[in-house]
Design an enzyme around this catalytic site. Structure first.
Site, PDB file in Angstrom:
ATOM      1  N   CYS A   1       0.820  -0.910   0.022  1.00  0.00           N
ATOM      2  CA  CYS A   1      -0.068  -0.088  -0.179  1.00  0.00           C
ATOM      3  C   CYS A   1       0.927   1.358  -0.128  1.00  0.00           C
ATOM      4  CB  CYS A   1      -0.969  -0.132   1.177  1.00  0.00           C
ATOM      5  SG  CYS A   1      -1.323   1.559   1.850  1.00  0.00           S
ATOM      6  N   GLU A   2       0.510   2.137  -1.147  1.00  0.00           N
ATOM      7  CA  GLU A   2       1.530   3.232  -1.118  1.00  0.00           C
ATOM      8  C   GLU A   2       1.313   4.500  -0.168  1.00  0.00           C
ATOM      9  OE1 GLU A   2       1.420   4.765  -5.035  1.00  0.00           O
ATOM     10  OE2 GLU A   2      -0.351   6.113  -4.558  1.00  0.00           O
ATOM     11  N   HIS A   3       0.132   4.275   0.624  1.00  0.00           N
ATOM     12  CA  HIS A   3      -0.234   5.345   1.740  1.00  0.00           C
ATOM     13  C   HIS A   3       0.475   5.192   3.053  1.00  0.00           C
ATOM     14  CE1 HIS A   3      -3.914   5.725  -1.236  1.00  0.00           C
ATOM     15  NE2 HIS A   3      -2.971   6.487  -1.422  1.00  0.00           N
ATOM     16  N   HIS A   4       0.582   3.577   3.168  1.00  0.00           N
ATOM     17  CA  HIS A   4       1.424   3.447   4.335  1.00  0.00           C
ATOM     18  C   HIS A   4       2.472   2.251   4.364  1.00  0.00           C
ATOM     19  CE1 HIS A   4      -3.068   4.011   5.483  1.00  0.00           C
ATOM     20  NE2 HIS A   4      -2.499   4.580   6.706  1.00  0.00           N
TER      21      HIS A   4
ATOM     22  N   GLN B   1      -4.899  -0.566  -4.906  1.00  0.00           N
ATOM     23  CA  GLN B   1      -5.443  -1.610  -5.564  1.00  0.00           C
ATOM     24  C   GLN B   1      -6.173  -1.239  -6.882  1.00  0.00           C
ATOM     25  OE1 GLN B   1      -7.417  -4.411  -2.782  1.00  0.00           O
ATOM     26  NE2 GLN B   1      -8.632  -5.383  -4.373  1.00  0.00           N
TER      27      GLN B   1
ATOM     28  N   HIS C   1      -5.604  -5.650   3.044  1.00  0.00           N
ATOM     29  CA  HIS C   1      -4.603  -4.304   3.281  1.00  0.00           C
ATOM     30  C   HIS C   1      -4.306  -4.356   4.572  1.00  0.00           C
ATOM     31  CE1 HIS C   1      -5.757  -2.230  -0.617  1.00  0.00           C
ATOM     32  NE2 HIS C   1      -6.319  -2.999  -0.713  1.00  0.00           N
TER      33      HIS C   1
ATOM     34  N   CYS D   1      -2.867  -2.605   6.452  1.00  0.00           N
ATOM     35  CA  CYS D   1      -3.192  -1.227   7.154  1.00  0.00           C
ATOM     36  C   CYS D   1      -4.306  -1.136   7.596  1.00  0.00           C
ATOM     37  CB  CYS D   1      -2.618  -0.154   5.937  1.00  0.00           C
ATOM     38  SG  CYS D   1      -3.592   0.027   4.450  1.00  0.00           S
TER      39      CYS D   1
HETATM   40 ZN    ZN Z   1      -2.777   1.716   3.424  1.00  0.00          ZN
END
Ligand code: ZN
Length: 223
Positions: free
Chosen positions: A111-114, A152, A180, A182
């Site tokens: 996941c590129e956010h976390h 995703q 995910h 996260c």
């Molecule tokens: Zn995430």
């Protein structure tokens, strides 16, 4: 008034993809993999030092280099265009008009956010116009795009677009069902939830064709 944090992170906890292209800078490959590894090694050292860890400890000593190599060569190795699977196809006129489905392709992404793992399965289908690819090619294409910082939705679209290009047809579909970490291991800690994304190209936009594909993969979204 907008808080500063919001300006730096307008997306917050929202896992929404904004673009089908991975947002790479144009100079992304001006430095070599080895140069990246030595830079990232120092960055990981800095993170662990800041957290107060003793990097002279035997167990931690090798971590910065190990993580840097893993980022560049493995889990983010699919950023490099020269890692893209070769697009060899072959003609098989007997397969003309036939739906080919490869299901349960393992997906390991990040996941590129976390920067936490996304783990799941991809199901890919196409209707052949006489050109076919080996089934392992579909696995390799999924793996190539998965080995990037991802959302995703974007991963699903990138797989479809690459297969459309390789197979020279719009009639390609992909469904990904993934967990995910996260979401599952932190934040709201929802262990059971998974995320399903789908992209249907060409004939797969037709109800009957889409239904046939979904019947093949027997997607059960209730587990
Ligand atoms: Zn995430």
């Amino acid at each position: 008034m907008i808080h500063n944090d919001d300006l730096n992170d307008p997306l917050g906890e929202n896992h929404v993809g904004t673009n089908a292209q991975t947002p790479l800078r144009s100079n992304a490959f001006d430095i070599t993999d080895d140069e990246k590894i030595s830079l990232i090694k120092k960055d990981v050292e800095n993170i662990l030092n800041t957290l107060g860890l003793d990097l002279t400890d035997d167990s931690l000593k090798g971590t910065p280099n190990r993580v840097a190599k893993m980022f560049v060569k493995e889990i983010f190795g699919g950023l490099h265009p020269n890692k893209k699977p070769s697009s060899s196809t072959f003609e098989n006129k007997y397969k003309y008009g036939e739906m080919l489905v490869e299901k349960n392709i393992t997906v390991y992404s990040t996941c590129e956010h976390h920067l936490l793992p996304i783990v799941g399965r991809a199901h890919v289908a196409y209707i052949s116009n006489g050109t076919v690819v080996g089934l392992s090619k579909m696995n390799r294409i999924v793996d190539y795009f998965a080995k990037r910082p991802q959302v995703q939705e974007r991963l699903t679209i990138q797989i479809v677009q690459e297969l459309q290009r390789v197979l020279n047809t719009d009639d390609v579909a992909c469904v990904i069902d993934a967990k995910h970490l996260c979401v599952n291991s932190r934040g709201i800690r929802d262990i059971e939830s998974s995320t399903v994304t789908a992209e249907f190209g060409g004939k797969f936009k037709e109800d009957k064709v889409r239904r046939e594909f979904l019947d093949y993969i027997k997607l059960d979204t209730t587990f």
